[in-house]
Enzyme design. Structure first.
Site, short mmCIF file in Angstrom:
data_model
loop_
_atom_site.label_atom_id
_atom_site.label_comp_id
_atom_site.label_asym_id
_atom_site.label_seq_id
_atom_site.Cartn_x
_atom_site.Cartn_y
_atom_site.Cartn_z
CD GLU A 108 -2.76 -1.17 2.50
OE1 GLU A 108 -3.82 -1.79 2.39
OE2 GLU A 108 -2.45 -0.56 3.53
CB CYS A 156 7.07 -5.33 8.47
SG CYS A 156 8.42 -4.49 9.36
CG LEU A 269 12.96 5.77 21.61
CD1 LEU A 269 14.24 5.10 21.16
CD2 LEU A 269 13.28 7.05 22.38
CB CYS A 390 1.32 5.53 11.69
SG CYS A 390 2.11 6.97 11.09
N1 SAH Z 1 9.39 0.13 9.95
C1 SAH Z 1 9.53 1.55 10.00
C2 SAH Z 1 8.54 2.33 9.15
C3 SAH Z 1 7.09 1.94 9.15
S1 SAH Z 1 5.96 2.48 10.36
C4 SAH Z 1 9.48 2.04 11.43
O1 SAH Z 1 9.10 1.26 12.30
O2 SAH Z 1 9.84 3.16 11.70
C5 SAH Z 1 5.90 4.20 10.51
C6 SAH Z 1 5.63 4.64 11.94
O3 SAH Z 1 4.31 4.26 12.40
C7 SAH Z 1 6.59 4.00 12.95
O4 SAH Z 1 7.03 4.97 13.86
C8 SAH Z 1 5.69 2.98 13.63
O5 SAH Z 1 6.19 2.59 14.87
C9 SAH Z 1 4.39 3.72 13.71
N2 SAH Z 1 3.24 2.88 14.00
C10 SAH Z 1 3.09 1.57 13.75
N3 SAH Z 1 1.89 1.13 14.16
C11 SAH Z 1 1.25 2.20 14.67
C12 SAH Z 1 -0.05 2.39 15.23
N4 SAH Z 1 -0.91 1.38 15.36
N5 SAH Z 1 -0.37 3.63 15.65
C13 SAH Z 1 0.49 4.65 15.51
N6 SAH Z 1 1.71 4.54 14.98
C14 SAH Z 1 2.09 3.33 14.57
#
Ligand code: SAH
Length: 398
Positions: A108, A156, A269, A390
């Site tokens: 996506e 992932c 983080l 996200c």
């Molecule tokens: N793998 C990478 C990029 C993809 S996710 C990473 O982890 O940074 C992009 C962002 O969305 C990341 O900061 C991730 O932790 C966050 N994220 C994942 N699931 C989420 C959720 N349910 N609610 C809010 N943020 C989320």
């Protein structure tokens, strides 16, 4: 479904996607064209059509003789992704596309248009502008920001329990061409005026879709070059408009810092203490909070750019005031003024028992970080109602 806490670094071996112009450096494009028996300068013509004019129909490549046109397009511009579903919200200003790749894998991408200065998914673009001191004056509407959120892997392997993508495991790495094609397709829509607000250009790209970009390092670096190389070799998007988000693969962060690509780094983080981060971001069992922040500081020093610290606020899990204090202290110590915290109200995902923080806890968290002089923004929840925010990207064709 992977067991909780398991990590998958190496993507399963699968058939390779067809070779595409966007996989190749400008020099390799000339070689590829010559190998097909055509004059090397045709490589430049093809690049102009693909990256600068965003042409997808060989009929429009009228500067290339008809016979050569179809042969070159078939060899170097194969169709890499077909849209299987598009859903929009915000009156069309947010649009999620589910793509089917050559082998049936689904990924996506999300296109978001922001009118004037609003905060959101692509906060970092504005932040980057602030750094350069050329942000639009707050009294003006500012210019539109058009952000594409791209996937770098199908699935992932990082298995963060609050993220929908992680729950399905890793299917495969995307090729450079498959990553770039998501942006080119979005750029075409925008250029053709298909997004409300009139014809425009993509200004920002965030690697915050499906996948861990630094676990697909080589293809992602290729994509970063195609995205930022000036036209016609690439899309000519400013380096500071591009953000790579990572769970914190320390050696890859250091490698990225040495590439000379001044893109923004975002580090997911989500907890300032190892005990909690071990459970929220399982990669923490490999590289601890302090190691990740040290790597972020090296990145900031090498690129002179602020690093974005991503922190999804999860009710009663990581949103306590003492954790805000600890986070602020750590960031001040490790990154000084080179950190920016992006708080993300947790987006709901299927099967997850967690939910976003209470408004008062969120306010307190912000206040405590600000009290320590750490810049903070709270991201909006663009795309939530279409499962395009996200952590919600799970790519179903229905
Ligand atoms: N793998 C990478 C990029 C993809 S996710 C990473 O982890 O940074 C992009 C962002 O969305 C990341 O900061 C991730 O932790 C966050 N994220 C994942 N699931 C989420 C959720 N349910 N609610 C809010 N943020 C989320």
């Amino acid at each position: 479904m992977p067991e909780p806490g398991t990590l998958t670094f190496d993507a399963p071996r699968r058939a390779k996607p067809p070779r595409h112009l966007a996989d190749l450096s400008p020099a390799d494009r000339r070689v590829a064209v010559a190998d097909l028996g055509h004059p090397a300068f045709r490589a430049n013509q093809l690049s102009t059509h693909y990256f600068a004019r965003l042409v997808d129909d060989p009929d429009q490549m009228t500067d290339v003789p008809a016979a050569a046109r179809f042969e070159l397009a078939a060899a170097l511009l194969p169709r890499l992704a077909s849209p299987v579903r598009e859903i929009a919200c915000d009156d069309g200003a947010t649009r999620k596309t589910v793509w089917r790749l050559f082998d049936g894998a689904l990924v996506e991408s999300v296109l978001m248009r922001y009118f004037g200065a609003v905060s959101g998914h692509a906060e970092l673009g504005d932040e980057a502008d602030d750094q350069a001191g050329d942000a639009p004056a707050p009294t003006t509407r500012g210019r539109d920001r058009i952000t594409v959120c791209v996937s770098s892997q199908a699935g992932c392997g990082m298995n963060c329990p609050f993220c929908a993508t992680g729950q399905a495991g890793l299917n495969r790495n995307l090729s450079t061409g498959e990553i770039v094609e998501q942006i080119v397709a979005a750029a075409r829509s925008v250029a053709r005026g298909e997004i409300p607000g009139g014809a425009g250009r993509v200004s920002n790209v965030v690697f915050m879709g499906m996948g861990e970009p630094l676990a697909n390092y080589h293809a992602v670096i290729g994509a970063l070059r195609r995205i930022t190389d000036p036209a016609p070799n690439g899309l000519g998007i400013s380096q500071r408009g591009v953000t790579v988000s990572t769970v914190g693969l320390v050696p890859a962060i250091d490698k990225l810092a040495a590439e000379g690509l001044n893109v923004t780094l975002a580090v997911s983080l989500h907890a300032p203490d190892d005990e909690l981060r071990d459970t929220l971001v399982p990669i923490n069992t490999r590289w601890k909070v302090a190691e990740v922040l040290d790597a972020a500081a090296r990145y900031a020093a090498a690129t002179k750019r602020r690093v974005s610290i991503e922190y999804a606020l999860i009710r009663d899990i990581n949103d306590q005031a003492w954790r805000a204090d600890l986070l602020g202290e750590l960031l001040r110590k490790k990154l000084g003024h080179l950190a920016h915290v992006n708080l993300i109200p947790l987006n709901p995902t299927p099967g997850s028992k967690w939910t976003a923080s209470r408004a008062k806890d969120e306010r307190e968290f912000v206040k405590r970080l600000e009290a320590q002089g750490v810049p903070v923004t709270v991201r909006d929840t663009r795309g939530r109602e279409i499962d395009g925010a996200c952590g919600q990207l799970a790519a179903s064709a229905r």
